[in-house]
Design a protein around this motif. Structure first.
Motif, PDB file in Angstrom:
ATOM      1  N   PHE A  99       0.801  -1.219   0.000  1.00 39.23           N
ATOM      2  CA  PHE A  99       0.000   0.000   0.000  1.00 39.23           C
ATOM      3  C   PHE A  99       0.836   1.271   0.000  1.00 39.23           C
ATOM      4  CE2 PHE A  99      -2.596  -3.264   2.081  1.00 39.23           C
ATOM      5  CZ  PHE A  99      -3.713  -3.236   1.264  1.00 39.23           C
ATOM      6  N   CYS A 100       2.078   1.234   0.462  1.00 38.59           N
ATOM      7  CA  CYS A 100       2.913   2.429   0.508  1.00 38.59           C
ATOM      8  C   CYS A 100       4.264   2.124  -0.139  1.00 38.59           C
ATOM      9  CB  CYS A 100       3.078   2.928   1.949  1.00 38.59           C
ATOM     10  SG  CYS A 100       4.057   1.831   3.012  1.00 38.59           S
ATOM     11  N   SER A 123      -0.578   4.808   4.084  1.00 35.90           N
ATOM     12  CA  SER A 123      -1.185   4.840   2.765  1.00 35.90           C
ATOM     13  C   SER A 123      -2.562   5.485   2.822  1.00 35.90           C
ATOM     14  CB  SER A 123      -1.296   3.423   2.195  1.00 35.90           C
ATOM     15  OG  SER A 123      -2.000   3.428   0.977  1.00 35.90           O
ATOM     16  N   ILE A 175      -4.889   4.776   0.832  1.00 35.94           N
ATOM     17  CA  ILE A 175      -5.890   3.771   0.465  1.00 35.94           C
ATOM     18  C   ILE A 175      -6.508   3.154   1.719  1.00 35.94           C
ATOM     19  CG2 ILE A 175      -6.234   1.577  -0.743  1.00 35.94           C
ATOM     20  CD1 ILE A 175      -4.001   2.337  -2.615  1.00 35.94           C
ATOM     21  N   ARG A 176      -5.685   2.967   2.739  1.00 35.27           N
ATOM     22  CA  ARG A 176      -6.175   2.324   3.962  1.00 35.27           C
ATOM     23  C   ARG A 176      -6.824   3.311   4.918  1.00 35.27           C
ATOM     24  NH1 ARG A 176      -1.356  -1.581   5.922  1.00 35.27           N
ATOM     25  NH2 ARG A 176      -3.098  -2.611   6.952  1.00 35.27           N
TER      26      ARG A 176
END
Length: 331
Positions: free
Chosen positions: A90-91, A108, A110-111
């Motif tokens: 994610f990162c 991230s 996204i999370r």
């Protein structure tokens, strides 16, 4: 503007000895006329400056950078076959080792959360040596690249573009050079033929090539101008930045997406991907509670250290904490 505001401004301007007028100033018109008059002179100076390049005394430095870069790519490819490298799903976090660490540094978007555990997946050479690309210029005296022209120019590695302007690569051969030399093909049979004891020499060669590339780039940047965006880290090798509106992804950037150019450094062309470094005295899996004990190092240096290369006499030794204490897991 209302009548009373006119009176206030005239009253204030009288104290400073200036006259107030709502008409356009004639000074701006005269300045524009002066700029139009000297514009051909500025263009001729730019064209004449480009005739002095490439500087013959700097050409060997650029050729040495290309050799060291090729050696670095080959040795890192060999080390990646023997030592696993992981990256977060994610990162942009990277870790050199069989198992990822448990340090909660995943941020991230996204999370939708900060300071979370990473989810590790196998990494590649681009996670160790971060690729940085720029527009390929035909010559240094050409005009500024407009936003509508962004697809008319090829994107090449920034280091190759800098060496091309320095005279080490012909401008028409840079694309072929990038295709041939940027993807070294090493099979698993070649890795098995290398004894385990000889991997430390591969790591030492990679570390030496890493330092040669950075030292050579430092010399080239003193002679050949390069720009980097302060916000998005876009790199442009040339006397002035381009006007392709590729910036503006984040909310703090301007809506037009124009870059904020400043002078580029070595870390902008070949970034140091700093990662957590696991030392011999550290546990097999780094925990979040011992993050103040562990060291940091660029991903290339950490990979060479795991291969057995001596890094205690380098400038990264203080950051890596080779003789530092480890976190007591018994607590």
């Amino acid at each position: 503007m209302s009548h009373w505001r006119h009176k206030v401004w005239r009253h204030l301007s009288s104290f400073h000895g200036a006259s107030y007028s709502t008409r356009p100033s004639r000074i701006n018109k005269s300045m524009l006329n002066d700029l139009r008059r000297i514009r051909p002179m500025i263009q001729r100076r730019i064209e004449n400056r480009a005739k002095d390049y490439p500087i013959q005394e700097i050409v060997p430095v650029a050729k040495d950078i290309l050799k060291a870069r090729q050696n670095l790519l080959t040795n890192v490819t060999v080390l990646l076959k023997a030592f696993p490298v992981l990256r977060c799903k994610f990162c942009s976090e990277v870790f050199v080792g069989k198992e990822g660490h448990l340090i909660q540094t995943c941020r991230s978007y996204i999370r939708r959360g900060n300071n979370r555990l990473h989810e590790w997946v196998p990494g590649s050479i681009n996670d160790v040596l971060v690729p940085v690309e720029s527009f390929h210029l035909h010559n240094m005296s050409q005009g500024v690249i407009r936003h509508q022209q962004r697809f008319d120019y090829d994107r090449v590695p920034a280091i190759l573009e800098l060496c091309c302007q320095a005279g080490a690569i012909h401008p028409e051969e840079i694309l072929e050079y990038a295709k041939v030399h940027d993807n070294p093909q090493i099979s698993d049979e070649d890795i098995r033929s290398i004894p385990t004891e000889d991997l430390k020499y591969v790591g030492a060669n990679a570390l030496t090539a890493w330092e040669k590339v950075r030292a050579g780039l430092k010399k080239l940047l003193l002679v050949y101008p390069s720009k980097v965006c302060k916000r998005c880290k876009e790199v442009h090798v040339g006397p002035s930045g381009h006007k392709a509106r590729l910036c503006g992804v984040f909310k703090y950037e301007s809506y037009q997406g124009t870059h904020y150019w400043e002078k580029a450094g070595v870390n902008d062309l070949i970034p140091e991907k700093v990662v957590w470094h696991r030392r011999p005295q550290d546990p097999l899996v780094l925990v979040n509670e011992g993050r103040n004990y562990y060291g940091h190092a660029p991903a290339v240096v950490s990979l060479c250290s795991h291969a057995g290369a001596l890094v205690s006499n380098t400038r990264y030794a203080c950051e890596m904490k080779p003789q530092g204490l480890s976190y007591p897991l018994s607590n």
